[in-house]
Motif scaffolding. Sequence first.
Motif, PDB file in Angstrom:
ATOM      1  N   GLU A   1      63.983   2.281 -49.795  1.00 26.77           N
ATOM      2  CA  GLU A   1      64.583   3.021 -50.899  1.00 26.77           C
ATOM      3  C   GLU A   1      65.460   2.063 -51.690  1.00 26.77           C
ATOM      4  OE1 GLU A   1      66.615   6.424 -49.438  1.00 26.77           O
ATOM      5  OE2 GLU A   1      64.826   7.287 -48.484  1.00 26.77           O
ATOM      6  N   GLY A   2      65.001   1.732 -52.905  1.00 26.29           N
ATOM      7  CA  GLY A   2      65.688   0.719 -53.688  1.00 26.29           C
ATOM      8  C   GLY A   2      65.577  -0.619 -52.997  1.00 26.29           C
ATOM      9  N   SER A   3      66.705  -1.222 -52.702  1.00 24.33           N
ATOM     10  CA  SER A   3      66.707  -2.513 -52.010  1.00 24.33           C
ATOM     11  C   SER A   3      66.967  -2.369 -50.518  1.00 24.33           C
ATOM     12  CB  SER A   3      67.785  -3.429 -52.615  1.00 24.33           C
ATOM     13  OG  SER A   3      69.076  -2.826 -52.486  1.00 24.33           O
ATOM     14  N   GLU A   4      67.072  -1.131 -50.039  1.00 24.19           N
ATOM     15  CA  GLU A   4      67.431  -0.891 -48.645  1.00 24.19           C
ATOM     16  C   GLU A   4      66.225  -0.395 -47.846  1.00 24.19           C
ATOM     17  OE1 GLU A   4      70.573   1.761 -45.968  1.00 24.19           O
ATOM     18  OE2 GLU A   4      70.568   1.920 -48.160  1.00 24.19           O
ATOM     19  N   TYR A   5      66.020  -1.013 -46.685  1.00 19.92           N
ATOM     20  CA  TYR A   5      64.966  -0.568 -45.781  1.00 19.92           C
ATOM     21  C   TYR A   5      65.501   0.550 -44.893  1.00 19.92           C
ATOM     22  CZ  TYR A   5      62.158  -4.620 -47.073  1.00 19.92           C
ATOM     23  OH  TYR A   5      61.421  -5.550 -47.767  1.00 19.92           O
ATOM     24  N   LYS A   6      64.870   1.710 -44.970  1.00 23.13           N
ATOM     25  CA  LYS A   6      65.246   2.842 -44.135  1.00 23.13           C
ATOM     26  C   LYS A   6      64.479   2.828 -42.808  1.00 23.13           C
ATOM     27  CE  LYS A   6      68.127   4.896 -46.978  1.00 23.13           C
ATOM     28  NZ  LYS A   6      69.555   5.101 -46.636  1.00 23.13           N
ATOM     29  N   ARG A   7      63.320   2.216 -42.832  1.00 25.51           N
ATOM     30  CA  ARG A   7      62.522   2.096 -41.606  1.00 25.51           C
ATOM     31  C   ARG A   7      61.705   0.816 -41.657  1.00 25.51           C
ATOM     32  NH1 ARG A   7      58.881   6.949 -40.800  1.00 25.51           N
ATOM     33  NH2 ARG A   7      57.277   5.753 -41.895  1.00 25.51           N
ATOM     34  N   TYR A   8      61.659   0.145 -40.522  1.00 27.75           N
ATOM     35  CA  TYR A   8      60.880  -1.082 -40.383  1.00 27.75           C
ATOM     36  C   TYR A   8      59.635  -0.784 -39.551  1.00 27.75           C
ATOM     37  CZ  TYR A   8      65.153  -3.449 -41.934  1.00 27.75           C
ATOM     38  OH  TYR A   8      66.251  -3.858 -42.652  1.00 27.75           O
ATOM     39  N   GLY A   9      58.701  -1.724 -39.573  1.00 26.89           N
ATOM     40  CA  GLY A   9      57.475  -1.541 -38.809  1.00 26.89           C
ATOM     41  C   GLY A   9      57.616  -1.893 -37.349  1.00 26.89           C
ATOM     42  N   VAL A  10      58.092  -3.105 -37.069  1.00 22.53           N
ATOM     43  CA  VAL A  10      58.175  -3.600 -35.694  1.00 22.53           C
ATOM     44  C   VAL A  10      59.419  -4.450 -35.550  1.00 22.53           C
ATOM     45  CG1 VAL A  10      56.780  -5.678 -36.168  1.00 22.53           C
ATOM     46  CG2 VAL A  10      56.855  -4.749 -33.836  1.00 22.53           C
ATOM     47  N   THR A  11      59.918  -4.562 -34.343  1.00 22.37           N
ATOM     48  CA  THR A  11      61.073  -5.398 -34.075  1.00 22.37           C
ATOM     49  C   THR A  11      60.928  -6.031 -32.698  1.00 22.37           C
ATOM     50  OG1 THR A  11      63.503  -5.491 -34.111  1.00 22.37           O
ATOM     51  CG2 THR A  11      62.505  -3.585 -33.032  1.00 22.37           C
ATOM     52  N   MET A  12      61.806  -6.960 -32.399  1.00 22.04           N
ATOM     53  CA  MET A  12      61.852  -7.622 -31.091  1.00 22.04           C
ATOM     54  C   MET A  12      63.241  -8.222 -30.923  1.00 22.04           C
ATOM     55  SD  MET A  12      59.664 -11.135 -31.857  1.00 22.04           S
ATOM     56  CE  MET A  12      58.198 -10.222 -32.349  1.00 22.04           C
ATOM     57  N   PRO A  13      63.750  -8.312 -29.696  1.00 15.11           N
ATOM     58  CA  PRO A  13      65.045  -8.951 -29.488  1.00 15.11           C
ATOM     59  C   PRO A  13      64.990 -10.443 -29.831  1.00 15.11           C
ATOM     60  CG  PRO A  13      64.453  -7.617 -27.591  1.00 15.11           C
ATOM     61  CD  PRO A  13      63.222  -7.736 -28.449  1.00 15.11           C
ATOM     62  N   TYR A  14      66.156 -11.002 -30.090  1.00  7.80           N
ATOM     63  CA  TYR A  14      66.301 -12.448 -30.242  1.00  7.80           C
ATOM     64  C   TYR A  14      66.129 -13.058 -28.859  1.00  7.80           C
ATOM     65  CZ  TYR A  14      69.125 -16.788 -30.425  1.00  7.80           C
ATOM     66  OH  TYR A  14      69.595 -18.081 -30.311  1.00  7.80           O
ATOM     67  N   ASP A  15      65.029 -13.756 -28.668  1.00  7.42           N
ATOM     68  CA  ASP A  15      64.731 -14.309 -27.351  1.00  7.42           C
ATOM     69  C   ASP A  15      63.580 -15.301 -27.495  1.00  7.42           C
ATOM     70  OD1 ASP A  15      64.125 -14.575 -24.452  1.00  7.42           O
ATOM     71  OD2 ASP A  15      65.389 -12.801 -24.268  1.00  7.42           O
ATOM     72  N   THR A  16      63.454 -16.190 -26.522  1.00 10.85           N
ATOM     73  CA  THR A  16      62.320 -17.120 -26.510  1.00 10.85           C
ATOM     74  C   THR A  16      61.057 -16.447 -25.987  1.00 10.85           C
ATOM     75  OG1 THR A  16      62.833 -17.896 -24.264  1.00 10.85           O
ATOM     76  CG2 THR A  16      63.854 -19.083 -26.100  1.00 10.85           C
ATOM     77  N   TRP A  17      61.231 -15.351 -25.268  1.00  7.54           N
ATOM     78  CA  TRP A  17      60.142 -14.679 -24.552  1.00  7.54           C
ATOM     79  C   TRP A  17      58.992 -14.294 -25.473  1.00  7.54           C
ATOM     80  CZ3 TRP A  17      60.767  -9.543 -21.404  1.00  7.54           C
ATOM     81  CH2 TRP A  17      60.196  -9.689 -20.134  1.00  7.54           C
ATOM     82  N   TYR A  18      59.327 -13.662 -26.579  1.00  2.69           N
ATOM     83  CA  TYR A  18      58.302 -13.097 -27.458  1.00  2.69           C
ATOM     84  C   TYR A  18      57.563 -14.175 -28.253  1.00  2.69           C
ATOM     85  CZ  TYR A  18      61.211  -9.356 -25.846  1.00  2.69           C
ATOM     86  OH  TYR A  18      61.924  -8.534 -25.023  1.00  2.69           O
ATOM     87  N   PRO A  19      58.245 -15.171 -28.814  1.00  2.00           N
ATOM     88  CA  PRO A  19      57.507 -16.288 -29.413  1.00  2.00           C
ATOM     89  C   PRO A  19      56.603 -17.018 -28.423  1.00  2.00           C
ATOM     90  CG  PRO A  19      59.761 -16.285 -30.216  1.00  2.00           C
ATOM     91  CD  PRO A  19      59.689 -15.255 -29.118  1.00  2.00           C
TER      92      PRO A  19
END
Length: 437
Positions: free
Chosen positions: A199-217
């Motif tokens: 909405e405008g410049s603000e994201y109300k919902r994102y598609g996917v996320t992941m914690p900051y970690d080496t695991w996922y990369p």
Amino acid sequence: MKSKWYSLLSVILLFSLLAACSGGGSGETGEAPGGGGTEAPSGDKGKTTVQFWHSLGGKNGEYMDALIQRFNASHEDIEVVGTFQGSYDETVTKLQQAIASGTGPDVSMLERAYVQMFADSDVLEDLTPYLEGSGISVDDFTPGLMGHSTFNDQLVSLPLNRSTPILHVNKTLLDELGLQIPTTWEEMKEVANALVVKEGSEYKRYGVTMPYDTWYPIAMISQAGGTFFNDDHSSIGFGDNGAGAKMFAYLKDLQSTGALYYPPAQDSGNIVNSMFVEGKVGMMYQSTGSIGGLSSTVDFDYVTAFLPKDEVYANPTGGANVTMLSSSKNKEAAWEFIRWMEMEEEGGLEFILQSGYLPFTKKMVESEKMQALWAKEPNRKVAYDQLEFAVDTNKDVAWPEIMHEFFSAIEAIMYDSKDIPATLDTFKKETERILAQ
């Protein structure tokens, strides 16, 4: 190897607040730190005290406290004192200091990536004769979780609170939009972008996320056909074949459209969990150890799925093993605690059922309680089935030091949008320097 031990000690002391994968948290057991396996207080004459250090706080810490209480209630001559020591890295730092001063515990939880470092320093007990004396075989344990147990021809650790990353999905959101759970990177890109609400410049919902970690990369590098280290462990294994650059370019592309929310480093696990529960993101890369907590919290149709593949399915394992220190003066009692926790139904099985971590013995997998839980909560069965694609390509005694260099590369690319090839080239040179020591 001893020189590398001291080098790694200085690095981990400096970076002791970073964890290799989630599973720590807050909430102490209330037990005062102790060490070395002391005699019990005079009121409990004849009872052997076993000091056990662990890294589980919050709900999982409560489940571990309950496990210890069950053990103590069933053993008149042994009392286990469990002590929460902070995150995985904080536990490692305290353990190194305690070993150096001769005040280490009898038994300790140890994040699986650190086991080799302690094994190479000859401070962990070889559990082989204890298993043999108890009629236990390494074949009794879950395949895919024993990769960090044997070093230098000695069995020095056994799996405990083990996990893999998995895809957590708000199926209600996907169903509303007529979307299918993604099984490939390309499908993930399409679904994640379709979930975005701006909405405008603000994201109300994102598609996917992941914690900051080496695991996922690391998981995604393996999915793209790379390995973290090359075959002779002289360098990284994802530079020349482009797997690393491909992975980061993919994530940055998702990030640019709001399809990926990449959280701040501080408290990233709790941040992404909250966003998922609140419906602010449709999918989440997160530990299998989060399944229990999420299942009891969400108010939508929540399912889990294999991590999407690129060239192949692949996922690293994580979490911690249990070890006995060779300096323990109460080895028989310490082994009885480990044996009971690993093999008895009232031991680790109850902890696994409560927490959502992976069942670590075949007996657990085949138990009526586990089978009933999987029938009731198939999300947990998906986590176990995904072990078929478990792979640990960051297995090296130097990993703890290299991990922090990889964090720096992740930060440069994901937060500061630095040039991907240049950043990875710098990381490669640092890795080669560390491996050559």
